[in-house]
Enzyme design. Sequence first.
Site, PDB file in Angstrom:
ATOM      1  N   SER A 131      -6.637   5.713  -1.277  1.00  0.00           N
ATOM      2  CA  SER A 131      -6.149   5.378  -2.461  1.00  0.00           C
ATOM      3  C   SER A 131      -6.993   5.140  -3.751  1.00  0.00           C
ATOM      4  CB  SER A 131      -5.260   3.818  -2.642  1.00  0.00           C
ATOM      5  OG  SER A 131      -4.985   3.420  -3.866  1.00  0.00           O
ATOM      6  N   ALA A 132      -6.506   5.495  -4.990  1.00  0.00           N
ATOM      7  CA  ALA A 132      -7.564   5.582  -6.207  1.00  0.00           C
ATOM      8  C   ALA A 132      -7.799   4.028  -6.497  1.00  0.00           C
ATOM      9  CB  ALA A 132      -6.463   6.020  -7.482  1.00  0.00           C
ATOM     10  N   TYR A 155      -6.396  -5.772  -0.615  1.00  0.00           N
ATOM     11  CA  TYR A 155      -5.596  -4.416  -0.319  1.00  0.00           C
ATOM     12  C   TYR A 155      -6.768  -3.274  -0.633  1.00  0.00           C
ATOM     13  CZ  TYR A 155      -2.896  -0.143  -0.932  1.00  0.00           C
ATOM     14  OH  TYR A 155      -2.620   1.138  -0.813  1.00  0.00           O
ATOM     15  N   LYS A 159      -8.821  -0.603   2.004  1.00  0.00           N
ATOM     16  CA  LYS A 159      -9.137   0.626   2.131  1.00  0.00           C
ATOM     17  C   LYS A 159     -10.653   1.192   1.921  1.00  0.00           C
ATOM     18  CE  LYS A 159      -4.730   2.125   1.694  1.00  0.00           C
ATOM     19  NZ  LYS A 159      -4.061   2.713   3.164  1.00  0.00           N
TER      20      LYS A 159
HETATM   21  P1  NAD Z   1       5.499   2.358   3.355  1.00  0.00           P
HETATM   22  O1  NAD Z   1       5.391   0.886   3.501  1.00  0.00           O
HETATM   23  O2  NAD Z   1       6.559   2.792   2.911  1.00  0.00           O
HETATM   24  O3  NAD Z   1       4.844   3.154   4.746  1.00  0.00           O
HETATM   25  C1  NAD Z   1       4.072   2.581   5.499  1.00  0.00           C
HETATM   26  C2  NAD Z   1       4.730   2.407   6.803  1.00  0.00           C
HETATM   27  O4  NAD Z   1       3.656   1.728   7.911  1.00  0.00           O
HETATM   28  C3  NAD Z   1       5.918   1.334   7.045  1.00  0.00           C
HETATM   29  O5  NAD Z   1       6.918   2.442   7.436  1.00  0.00           O
HETATM   30  C4  NAD Z   1       5.512   0.244   7.940  1.00  0.00           C
HETATM   31  O6  NAD Z   1       6.699  -0.257   8.657  1.00  0.00           O
HETATM   32  C5  NAD Z   1       4.388   0.979   8.725  1.00  0.00           C
HETATM   33  N1  NAD Z   1       3.490   0.033   9.289  1.00  0.00           N
HETATM   34  C6  NAD Z   1       2.636  -0.657   8.382  1.00  0.00           C
HETATM   35  N2  NAD Z   1       1.858  -1.176   9.632  1.00  0.00           N
HETATM   36  C7  NAD Z   1       2.001  -0.912  10.739  1.00  0.00           C
HETATM   37  C8  NAD Z   1       1.493  -1.306  11.944  1.00  0.00           C
HETATM   38  N3  NAD Z   1       0.626  -2.220  12.137  1.00  0.00           N
HETATM   39  N4  NAD Z   1       2.076  -0.544  13.053  1.00  0.00           N
HETATM   40  C9  NAD Z   1       2.914   0.448  12.858  1.00  0.00           C
HETATM   41  N5  NAD Z   1       3.516   0.859  11.749  1.00  0.00           N
HETATM   42  C10 NAD Z   1       3.249   0.044  10.547  1.00  0.00           C
HETATM   43  O7  NAD Z   1       4.186   2.793   2.384  1.00  0.00           O
HETATM   44  P2  NAD Z   1       4.002   4.290   1.652  1.00  0.00           P
HETATM   45  O8  NAD Z   1       4.044   4.051   0.265  1.00  0.00           O
HETATM   46  O9  NAD Z   1       4.593   5.219   2.555  1.00  0.00           O
HETATM   47  O10 NAD Z   1       2.263   4.220   2.091  1.00  0.00           O
HETATM   48  C11 NAD Z   1       1.787   4.872   3.236  1.00  0.00           C
HETATM   49  C12 NAD Z   1       0.338   4.846   3.193  1.00  0.00           C
HETATM   50  O11 NAD Z   1      -0.106   5.264   1.798  1.00  0.00           O
HETATM   51  C13 NAD Z   1      -0.101   3.348   3.110  1.00  0.00           C
HETATM   52  O12 NAD Z   1      -1.504   3.334   3.843  1.00  0.00           O
HETATM   53  C14 NAD Z   1      -0.526   3.064   1.578  1.00  0.00           C
HETATM   54  O13 NAD Z   1      -1.629   2.164   1.700  1.00  0.00           O
HETATM   55  C15 NAD Z   1      -0.971   4.397   1.252  1.00  0.00           C
HETATM   56  N6  NAD Z   1      -1.018   4.393  -0.020  1.00  0.00           N
HETATM   57  C16 NAD Z   1       0.399   4.303  -0.943  1.00  0.00           C
HETATM   58  C17 NAD Z   1       0.464   4.253  -2.207  1.00  0.00           C
HETATM   59  C18 NAD Z   1       1.820   4.316  -2.919  1.00  0.00           C
HETATM   60  O14 NAD Z   1       1.717   4.002  -4.181  1.00  0.00           O
HETATM   61  N7  NAD Z   1       2.882   4.323  -2.143  1.00  0.00           N
HETATM   62  C19 NAD Z   1      -0.499   4.637  -3.084  1.00  0.00           C
HETATM   63  C20 NAD Z   1      -1.902   4.822  -2.514  1.00  0.00           C
HETATM   64  C21 NAD Z   1      -2.038   4.778  -0.987  1.00  0.00           C
END
Ligand code: NAD
Length: 345
Positions: A131-132, A155, A159
């Site tokens: 992530s940024a 958080y 990362k």
């Molecule tokens: P999300 O919460 O929709 O998806 C993450 C998924 O991981 C969920 O379905 C959750 O049930 C599952 N999960 C969490 N912990 C788990 C574990 N221990 N075992 C199995 N499954 C698990 O979030 P997203 O927006 O799809 O984000 C996906 C990734 O991208 C994350 O790592 C997040 O930190 C990163 N990210 C997201 C954003 C954003 O704005 N959405 C920005 C930067 C980085």
Amino acid sequence: MKANDSKRKVLVTGGTGYIGSHACLSLHEAGFEPVLIDNLCNSSRRVLPRLQELSGQSFTFYEGDIRDRELLRSIFAAHQPWAVMHFAGLKAVGESVAEPERYHANNVEGTESLLQAMAEAGVQRLVFSSSATVYGDPDLVPIAESAPRRTTNPYGQNKLDIEHMLERLAAADERWRIACLRYFNPAGAHASGRLGEDPNGIPNNLMPYISQVAVGRRPQLDVFGDDYDTPDGTGVRDYIHVMDLVEGHVAALEHLQQANGFIPVNLGTGAGLSVLELRAAFAAASGQDIPYRIQPRRPGDIAASWADPSRAKALLGWQAKRNVRELCADAWRWQHNNPQGYDSE
Ligand code: NAD
Ligand code: UDP
């Protein structure tokens, strides 16, 4: 042998989540076969029939936790994936401040468990969701990958810890091929209106909050601060369409055929938009009124963040194609057709 048996499989952790579910479609379109694992702590099983409807295929899904080493071992043995896309994680900044241990255990220890299972199975291609946030409050915008890394919350620290872990791994064993993708602000939905972002409770992020105001689930948008050093005083971010984002993942996966080591890449559009500009774009795309009021700054927020996406273009041949109008139109189609997210039907 069925045609499918020759497809390269990709294990998608967090596969039913917001970005992971869109990535599964993009992988399928590019000729890969996604295999999903998710513990459903922040997503719904109802994503699965929608993926089947859009792809014409039923993807293998494991309900389970990436910290369950036995489960991971059995998945790697059964599928021998060509690579892993690792999305699973908890992502709410405020929650991470309240529960830092849970965040560390889930995000950092979860990734350790995954990496160990990969090493045991001899799978060493990984695309990781960074992530940024690892740039903290940047000294300069646009932000290049060489910018200093620092964080201000647990958080972000997760990362950063994971990035360091991946760097150490790649330095110790040159067989590792790791694309570390630093997302700016993913937003929007699949153009079909069948897949999208479905946060639990009150959305933390701007785009789902605006969508829920537009659809009448919330009375108004709270704009956190109008006294930043930005053109209209509200926070500026780089909103990237989720389909562009996941296409960037497929490009990264393909790059790993020829590159090794730890490869950090920004995924953003290269342009910043203010809170009020995004609100206006969404109002225009949806035809809905989006009332708002100015509130104090949100603690920990930064004024402005947008990507220098030139490395992604040079290295992966990828750049964002969709503009903010498309982003808002797709987000609105999803929200309008599914006012209660996946619980709408
Ligand atoms: P999300 O919460 O929709 O998806 C993450 C998924 O991981 C969920 O379905 C959750 O049930 C599952 N999960 C969490 N912990 C788990 C574990 N221990 N075992 C199995 N499954 C698990 O979030 P997203 O927006 O799809 O984000 C996906 C990734 O991208 C994350 O790592 C997040 O930190 C990163 N990210 C997201 C954003 C954003 O704005 N959405 C920005 C930067 C980085
Ligand atoms: N924001 C806002 N109201 C909200 C949610 C967010 O004004 O209900 C602002 C926030 O202050 C920031 C921008 O919108 O300037 C993007 O916030 P988000 O949480 O979506 O992303 P991040 O801050 O993590 O980049």
